[in-house]
Every structure is written in structure tokens, then in C-alpha cells.
Write an enzyme that holds these catalytic residues in place. Sequence first.
Site, PDB file in Angstrom:
ATOM      1  N   SER A 157       0.793  -1.237   0.000  1.00  0.00           N
ATOM      2  CA  SER A 157       0.000   0.000   0.000  1.00  0.00           C
ATOM      3  C   SER A 157       0.822   1.283   0.000  1.00  0.00           C
ATOM      4  O   SER A 157       0.252   2.370  -0.115  1.00  0.00           O
ATOM      5  CB  SER A 157      -0.950   0.011   1.196  1.00  0.00           C
ATOM      6  OG  SER A 157      -2.081  -0.785   0.934  1.00  0.00           O
ATOM      7  N   LYS A 190       0.221   3.825  -2.757  1.00  0.00           N
ATOM      8  CA  LYS A 190      -0.754   4.917  -2.732  1.00  0.00           C
ATOM      9  C   LYS A 190      -0.088   6.289  -2.729  1.00  0.00           C
ATOM     10  O   LYS A 190      -0.706   7.282  -3.110  1.00  0.00           O
ATOM     11  CB  LYS A 190      -1.688   4.762  -1.531  1.00  0.00           C
ATOM     12  CG  LYS A 190      -2.606   3.542  -1.626  1.00  0.00           C
ATOM     13  CD  LYS A 190      -3.568   3.453  -0.434  1.00  0.00           C
ATOM     14  CE  LYS A 190      -4.542   2.284  -0.568  1.00  0.00           C
ATOM     15  NZ  LYS A 190      -3.926   0.965  -0.354  1.00  0.00           N
ATOM     16  N   SER A 192      -5.700   3.829   4.399  1.00  0.00           N
ATOM     17  CA  SER A 192      -5.217   3.005   3.280  1.00  0.00           C
ATOM     18  C   SER A 192      -6.359   2.289   2.572  1.00  0.00           C
ATOM     19  O   SER A 192      -6.236   1.131   2.157  1.00  0.00           O
ATOM     20  CB  SER A 192      -4.185   1.977   3.772  1.00  0.00           C
ATOM     21  OG  SER A 192      -3.430   1.465   2.705  1.00  0.00           O
TER      22      SER A 192
END
Length: 446
Positions: free
Chosen positions: A76, A79, A140
Site C-alpha cells: 500500500s 498509494k 489506506s
Amino acid sequence: MFKKTKKFLISLVTAVMTFATIGATGGAVSSAKATTINDTSTSNLSLDVKGAIAIDAKTGQVLYSKNANQSLPIASMTKLISIYLVLQAIKKGKLSWNQKVSVDSASYKVSQDTSLSNVPLLKNHKYTVRQLYQASLIYSANGAVMTLANAVAGSQKAFVDQMRALLKSWGIKDAEINTVSGLPNGEVGSAKYPGVADSAENKLSAAEMALVAQKLLKAYPEVLQTTKIARMKFNNGTTETEMENWNWMLKGLAKAYTELPVDGLKTGTSDSAGADFTGTVHKDGHRIITVVLGAQHKNQEDTSRFVQTQKLMSYVYNSFTYTKIKANQSYKGANSLPVYHGKQLTAKAVTGQSTEIWLKRGLSSNNLKAKLTGNKKLYQKNGLAAPIAKGKQIGTLALTVKGQKLQYLDGAASLQVKAVNTQTIQKANIFVIMGRAIKNFFTNLF
């Protein structure tokens, strides 16, 4: 004798004929890019991670590195790349914070998966860009960032293509990016990238991830106003989801540390990645960025990535002294360049702007050495072509440290500082030029 006289007359005529001002442009500043970073040799720090790096957020000076070149799953932390493109779209007016965005089927389906980090989105409800942005960074939320990607590019594939192009523009040529969220390609359903295996994961090295964070903070420092939020509620239209930031080093969360006021950036977790964390801290007036990849992750309560990050951040602050280099600073043996056809025959060079360097404890600015390189675009013959304006960048000072090896994200082994001229240098008139030519002729003659 005749040959020398003939040569002198030819050179004299040439000198007299040459009055046109040479076009001058400043030396090009190369853009930062990820490159080969050597491991730091130190007995003061041992990190239980697969890869790690610490850099100065402003200059890119590498303060620690361990296996920083190996491409590893970033999960993640992806991102941060997506959010850069979202902020870029807002800046360009393609999106606005209060603009309401619909949820497509693939994003909706992912958002309902409670085994992933998500806020549950509704198909028949629209969300503001700000809501989705906050959910993406704080919690997230995978479905939220997918929805943002569609708003920017029209499809997941188109957005991934933008992500790949962005990284290439930063010098990251071999990035593996297939999803906007960091989930494996097969976990985003119909939004998966075509022609890529379902098991494919996004991968970057620690050095490349540090560059991503550096680029984001330089272009959009306002991102920290969101990444520093420890808790926030997300209203999905019918219910509220309590979002606690996965960055547990923030004030008020499980691994906060008073001496390290961490205010960003992003975690990443997967079975193959382990626990990743790109962190940043602003302390004593300056900021560093750290990346740890592949820390232990036994369960959701495992704090290993933050323990390792705390060790890394503390190591930097305990092992280095932040030293300011002032503008208009000169260095012995690197303080002048030759001038061609100027009233003065040398141009005095000083640092064009203030900058900073981290020096190992025990070292000081007295350990700095400089090498001055002239800007060859400004040269005629063997010197800078007059006239030269005061404050003109005439070259580059490469600063090194006696007793400390330097390395930077862009591959430099020295601190590169613009060198500028301290005074205006006018072009010499024809009589001065002729006089010099005659003097040189007779000097060489005898």
C-alpha cells in the site's frame, strides 16, 4: 621571427574582430533519480529488514542504506504514487476537492472486502474527492483510491499507465506497477491490469521509494496535513467508519515516540512484502525520510516496522550533525575561474545559495573540501566569455568531506552547489585586448 610575427598579427586581428557577446545560459540542473546506492558500513545500527534507507528530504543525501537497490514488494505504499497524481490533477484543475465522484463496480466490490483495509463504499452514493483522499491516506482504503484513479484517468489501466510514466520521468525505469492501490493484480477483480499475472505485485527498491516520498513532499508538502491525522471518521452515506491511521508512530498512537515527531507517510503490508513503512520526521528544523521494507509481520498487532524505523531515525539524529552552508561562501583552491577578454582576468566564485549537509559526529565545516568546475557553455577559448553579470552562475562547486563518504539519491558523491560570480566583469576594450596580445607575444618570443 617572421613566422612568429605573422602568427601574432593573425591572432591580433582575430582578437580585434571578436566583440560579440557570447550567449550565456546557466548550467542545467539534472533531475533527481534513483541510482545505485552503496550499503552504509556501520556497527552502530543493525536493522531486521530486507531493505532500508534514510535520506535528507531536501538534498537527498543518503544517511543510511541497507540493500537499498533491491526491488521488493511495496504493497500500500503504492498509494503515495497515486496520491501524487491526484494532487497533480487538482493543481491542474482537472479535479476539485468538493467534486463528487461515483463508485464503479470494481471499486465497490473491493471496498466491501473486510479482509483488506477499506471503508465500505455505496454504489448509489457519491463521495467528494476530499473524502476519498483522506480515506486513502489515513486508512489506506483500497476501494477509495481506486475510485479516485477512475476520476483522474477514466480507468484503472489508464491510471496505472500514468503511474508508470511518472516514475520513468523520475528516472525509475524498472518499476513494477500494476495496481493503483498496491494490492496484487488478481485481488482487484475486473480492474486488474491486462496481460499481467494475478500474482504480480507492485515493486520498488527502498531508494526508489525514498525518491517517491521526496518528490511528493517537494511538490505537495500539504499532504502532511492529512498523513499526520491519527484518527478520523468516514461517512459513507449511511454509517460512519472510524479510521485509525496505520502509521502508529503518530502522536497518540501505539508507537509514538516523543523525541521523534513523525507526521507521515504510508505503511504497506502483504504476505510477500511483510511490513513496509515510508516515514518522515521533522525535527530541529529539518526533515528526513526513511524507508523500511520487509520487516517482520506476524499479525496485525506486530509493531516491528515501527521499531525498526525508530532505530533508523534515532541513528540519524544521534550519529550526524546538521550543518548549514551559507550563501556567498568561498573555498580555498576553488574560488576563481579564468575570464576571456574581460577587464578582469579572473572571476571570483562563491556559493550561490545556502544549503545543508549532514556531517558525522566529530566532523565540522572545516572538513569540507571543494572542487570548482566552470560552466563550459559560458566559455570561449579557455575562459568565461566577458561580459559576466554579478551573481551569474558560472559553474558548480562539488563539496566533499574529509573523513566521510557522501552519496546522494541522484548518484552524486559530493554536494553540488551553484557557484556564482561576485562582481560584474565588463568586456575589455580593443586597446586592452591588443595590449595583452602584444605583451603575450613578446613574453613568448623571449
